[in-house]
Structures are given as structure tokens and as C-alpha cells.
Design an enzyme around this catalytic site. Structure first.
Site, PDB file in Angstrom:
ATOM      1  N   LYS A   1     -43.694  82.936 -17.391  1.00 24.00           N
ATOM      2  CA  LYS A   1     -43.839  83.376 -18.934  1.00 24.00           C
ATOM      3  C   LYS A   1     -44.407  84.823 -18.817  1.00 24.00           C
ATOM      4  O   LYS A   1     -44.502  85.457 -19.934  1.00 24.00           O
ATOM      5  CB  LYS A   1     -44.542  82.527 -19.655  1.00 24.00           C
ATOM      6  CG  LYS A   1     -43.529  81.063 -19.910  1.00 24.00           C
ATOM      7  CD  LYS A   1     -44.444  80.304 -20.846  1.00 24.00           C
ATOM      8  CE  LYS A   1     -43.832  78.802 -20.882  1.00 24.00           C
ATOM      9  NZ  LYS A   1     -42.503  78.680 -21.395  1.00 24.00           N
TER      10      LYS A   1
ATOM     11  N   HIS B   1     -47.289  72.026 -27.634  1.00 23.20           N
ATOM     12  CA  HIS B   1     -46.333  71.764 -26.809  1.00 23.20           C
ATOM     13  C   HIS B   1     -46.265  70.327 -26.522  1.00 23.20           C
ATOM     14  O   HIS B   1     -47.261  69.842 -25.966  1.00 23.20           O
ATOM     15  CB  HIS B   1     -46.121  72.953 -25.793  1.00 23.20           C
ATOM     16  CG  HIS B   1     -44.875  72.805 -24.794  1.00 23.20           C
ATOM     17  ND1 HIS B   1     -44.811  71.754 -23.748  1.00 23.20           N
ATOM     18  CD2 HIS B   1     -44.048  73.722 -25.046  1.00 23.20           C
ATOM     19  CE1 HIS B   1     -43.710  72.018 -23.199  1.00 23.20           C
ATOM     20  NE2 HIS B   1     -43.061  73.329 -23.694  1.00 23.20           N
TER      21      HIS B   1
ATOM     22  N   GLN C   1     -48.431  80.845 -23.876  1.00 25.56           N
ATOM     23  CA  GLN C   1     -47.793  81.915 -24.906  1.00 25.56           C
ATOM     24  C   GLN C   1     -48.841  82.993 -25.290  1.00 25.56           C
ATOM     25  O   GLN C   1     -48.471  83.921 -25.884  1.00 25.56           O
ATOM     26  CB  GLN C   1     -47.313  81.133 -25.885  1.00 25.56           C
ATOM     27  CG  GLN C   1     -46.339  79.944 -25.887  1.00 25.56           C
ATOM     28  CD  GLN C   1     -45.054  80.605 -25.612  1.00 25.56           C
ATOM     29  OE1 GLN C   1     -44.963  81.980 -25.641  1.00 25.56           O
ATOM     30  NE2 GLN C   1     -44.195  79.917 -24.856  1.00 25.56           N
TER      31      GLN C   1
ATOM     32  N   CYS D   1     -39.633  71.493 -27.313  1.00 23.61           N
ATOM     33  CA  CYS D   1     -40.689  70.672 -26.923  1.00 23.61           C
ATOM     34  C   CYS D   1     -41.932  70.400 -27.934  1.00 23.61           C
ATOM     35  O   CYS D   1     -42.872  70.369 -27.407  1.00 23.61           O
ATOM     36  CB  CYS D   1     -41.195  71.239 -25.419  1.00 23.61           C
ATOM     37  SG  CYS D   1     -39.840  71.375 -24.430  1.00 23.61           S
TER      38      CYS D   1
ATOM     39  N   ASP E   1     -54.171  75.553 -23.767  1.00 21.44           N
ATOM     40  CA  ASP E   1     -52.883  76.012 -23.544  1.00 21.44           C
ATOM     41  C   ASP E   1     -52.724  77.437 -23.663  1.00 21.44           C
ATOM     42  O   ASP E   1     -52.348  78.022 -24.895  1.00 21.44           O
ATOM     43  CB  ASP E   1     -51.865  74.980 -24.077  1.00 21.44           C
ATOM     44  CG  ASP E   1     -50.154  75.579 -23.402  1.00 21.44           C
ATOM     45  OD1 ASP E   1     -50.157  76.412 -22.767  1.00 21.44           O
ATOM     46  OD2 ASP E   1     -49.591  74.827 -24.033  1.00 21.44           O
TER      47      ASP E   1
END
Length: 409
Positions: A223, A120, A200, A363, A197
């Protein structure tokens, strides 16, 4: 909490374009259960005050809510200490904090920063800026046709020159789960740190940062059912201690003189200004909700749903799927294109049927270029989605080409 999870989410009871709302943009943000909405409402109704600053009852209660949430996040992530949990406004801010506080101070000219091509922009652009400012070199890990990272890429790109690896746990475009433990093993063997990251992954599968051996790990509350405006940075204590503050101001200081300032210990050093206590209370309620279901159960439910979705989408001959070769290492993110139809048109036509998907570059411009496309459609699933949602998606997709005057094949 009911067995019918959809019933716990007020927004999922509404209609859009006079159709039942089928929400399939969970990779962008998840909807909020009533328990989270009520928790935020309760904070502003009964507990609102500035934390850490007052000796009166409301301030003490706000501080208690904020710090109890920090400890809950520590437990949720499997971190060793609550002081390793830094609250931010989202994963993007967390990544920027690491880039500017760690990267700008510990990356030197000639050092190599390794990224995957599937990052991302939030885990790519900050490292571009660090590399430009420090004279470092960016190296990319390229994915295979099924979206996975080949072992050869890891072994060849992570070298003695590598000082930092920035890697997504789960791709927001392909849904592929990357082998973080293997990456940290290779990186630590050459003295590099690893920034993960987890935006997700944390909402969808069990995460233990000590087991992964991540040096830094970030995620966004919105999220994973929590409100917008609350995020988390986990960092190993020894690294956080060595890093200078990212923001300066109130609540992150120890003493201020006319010419000099000393800074507060962790975690306050990185939490300047009035913090989002209402968001923290919502995050606490979101963690409670997810843990009541169980992350392993959520992971298995999504795997079953994504298997069904991919099988049904493959029945449409004009659909191209991306990163759908391996169900074992994939979450509920499905990227696809419809032959001859721009993703924005697909999204608009589906919206008329009450179906919300994402269309665009997500993104992730470098990944789009690598895949040879300008954009994709993305349906991203969560545990409150059902097979009937997938059926509605596939039925609507079966009409898309006809709406714009194309044949079905």
C-alpha cells in the site's frame, strides 16, 4: 524521479478499454515506481540467497539487504530499536501475530477489548476470536455522522476494564484520521495496550510510533509502493519480549533438543522460515522514493486533491458522500454512492472509461451496517493522481445513471 510522478510508474502509462488508465484504487494497493521494480529485479538478478544461514558472499549480501531494510523501517517509523521491527507478509499477518501471541496469552475472562466500528476485518475478526477463546468482551467506538470518533465515546468506552484497544489510524472506507495520541493516552491511563492499524496512514502522512506512543503498529508494503508479500509489525520491546513465538521452525530458534527448544532473541523470534528478502529490498526502495518527495508534501498534495474531488462530486445531485465533513482530519479516501445504482454497476461503467475504483463492503461489514448501506463506491487517491483524474471520474459518473436508463436527477 521526475516532477511528473505519473511518469515514474510504468503501469500508469498503459491504457484500459482503449482509455487512459485512471487508477483510483490506491486504498487496496498502490502502483510501483520503476525504482522499486528495478530494485526487486536487481535482488533476484544479483543477490538472491537465503539470509542468516550462509557464510558465503551471496548469503551475507542477502542478510545485509534484509537487516539494512529493517533499520531503514525503524528510522522511517521513528522506532527506538531495530529489534522492535518484525517483518511479516502484510498488515493482516501482523495483526494476527499480535492477536494470537499477545491476545491469547494476556487477555483474560471479563477483560474488555475496545474497537472502532470502522475497523477493517483484519483488525476486527482476530479480536473476535480472542474474545471468544478467552471470555473477553468486545466494545465498539461508534463514529459520528462525519465519520470522526467523538471524545465522549473514547472517554466512556475506555475504562478500567479495558485491556486492549485496537484502532485504525485511518479508516479504509472513510479516510478519517483517528486521534491516536489521545487514544493511547486514555488507554495507558487504565493500563491497556494499543494496537494501531497503520495500513492506510503510513503511505500518506508522517508517522512516528514513539510520538504516538503506540504499543503495536502495523502496515503493508504494497500500500506504499512496495511489492506484495512484505509487511511490518512494530512492537515495544518489553511487550515483544514477553510474547511467545507465533510461528515455529527455522531461523527463530536458538537451540533444539529432542524434547525442548529455546528461541532466538528479537526480532528473529517472530520470523520463522525463509523471509522475503526481495520484498524487503523493494520496501527499502519504496521508502527511499517516498522520502525523496517527503511525507509532509505527500500529505498536503493529497489534501488539496481530496478537497477538489469532494467539491466536484458535490456538484452531482445524485451522489451521496460518506465521511466527508472535515478536510483537516481526512486522507484521500472518498466513499460514495450513486442514487438507484449498485456500486458494482457503477464500477463496471467507470471501468469502460478506463477508471478503476473499488466497489463493495471494503472488508468493513460492521461499518456498512452502521452506515445503513450494503456497499459503497470508493475512490482512493495517491500523490501520483491529478485533478485531471478527478475530472475524468466526475465526467464518467455524470453518465452512469443515463447508461442504466435513469434520469440525471
Amino acid at each position: 524521479m521526475s516532477n511528473n510522478y505519473r511518469a515514474d510508474f510504468p503501469i500508469l502509462q498503459r491504457t484500459t478499454n482503449e482509455k487512459r488508465l485512471v487508477y483510483l484504487d490506491n486504498g487496496a494497493t498502490t502502483q510501483k515506481p520503476l525504482s522499486v521494480i528495478r530494485a526487486v529485479e536487481q535482488y533476484y538478478h544479483a543477490f538472491n540467497a537465503n539470509p542468516h544461514r550462509g557464510a558465503y558472499e551471496l548469503s551475507v549480501k542477502a542478510t545485509e539487504i534484509y537487516e539494512n531494510t529493517r533499520d531503514k523501517v525503524r528510522e522511517f517509523l521513528g522506532a527506538a530499536k531495530s529489534s522492535e521491527i518484525i517483518f511479516t507478509k502484510n498488515a493482516t499477518e501482523s495483526l494476527n501475530l499480535v492477536a494470537y501471541s499477545y491476545g491469547m496469552n494476556f487477555i483474560q475472562a471479563g477483560d474488555e477489548i475496545v474497537l472502532s466500528i470502522a475497523e477493517h476485518h483484519s483488525n476486527l475478526v482476530p479480536w473476535q476470536q480472542v474474545a471468544k477463546a478467552k471470555g473477553a468482551v468486545l466494545k465498539y467506538l461508534y463514529v459520528s455522522d462525519d465519520g470522526t470518533l467523538p471524545e465522549a465515546e473514547l472517554e466512556q468506552k475506555i475504562t478500567a476494564k479495558t485491556r486492549l484497544v485496537a484502532i485504525t489510524h485511518v479508516s479504509n472506507v472513510l479516510g478519517i484520521i483517528n486521534p491516536i495520541k489521545r487514544i493511547t493516552e486514555l488507554a495507558h491511563a487504565v493500563g491497556a495496550v494499543v494496537v494501531v492499524d497503520g495500513a492506510q496512514s503510513v503511505p500518506h502522512l508522517p508517522v512516528n510510533v514513539q510520538d504516538l506512543d503506540a504499543d503495536f503498529f502495523v502496515f503493508s508494503g504494497h500500500k506504499m509502493l512496495a511489492p506484495m508479500g512484505i509487511g511490518v509489525l512494530y512492537g515495544k520491546e518489553e511487550l515483544l519480549e514477553a510474547m511467545p513465538p507465533f510461528l515455529f521452525g527455522g531461523d527463530m530458534i536458538e537451540y533444539v533438543e529432542e524434547q525442548e527448544t529455546t528461541f532466538a532473541p528479537l526480532p528473529a523470534k517472530f520470523e520463522a522460515g525463509t523471509q522475503n528478502v526481495g520484498g524487503a529490498m523493494g520496501l527499502s526502495a519504496a521508502i527511499d522514493y517516498l522520502q525523496a518527495i517527503g511525507l509532509p508534501a505527500i500529505e498536503e498534495a493529497e489534501k488539496d486533491l481530496v478537497r477538489y474531488a469532494i467539491a466536484e462530486l458535490r456538484k452531482l445531485p445524485y451522489i451521496t458522500l460518506y465521511g466527508c465533513g472535515d478536510f483537516v482530519d481526512k486522507t484521500g479516501v472518498i466513499s460514495f454512492n450513486v442514487q438507484d445504482i449498485h456500486p458494482h454497476d457503477v464500477s463496471s461503467i467507470l471501468d469502460a472509461d478506463g477508471i478503476a475504483i473499488r466497489a463493495g463492503h471494503h472488508c468493513a461489514h460492521p461499518l456498512m451496517k452502521y452506515l445503513g448501506v450494503n456497499a459503497t463506491c470508493r475512490a482512493s487517491l495517491y500523490f501520483y493522481n491529478t485533478r485531471s483524474d478527478i475530472d475524468a471520474l466526475v465526467e464518467s459518473l455524470s453518465r452512469v445513471r443515463g447508461v442504466l436508463g435513469y434520469g440525471l436527477k
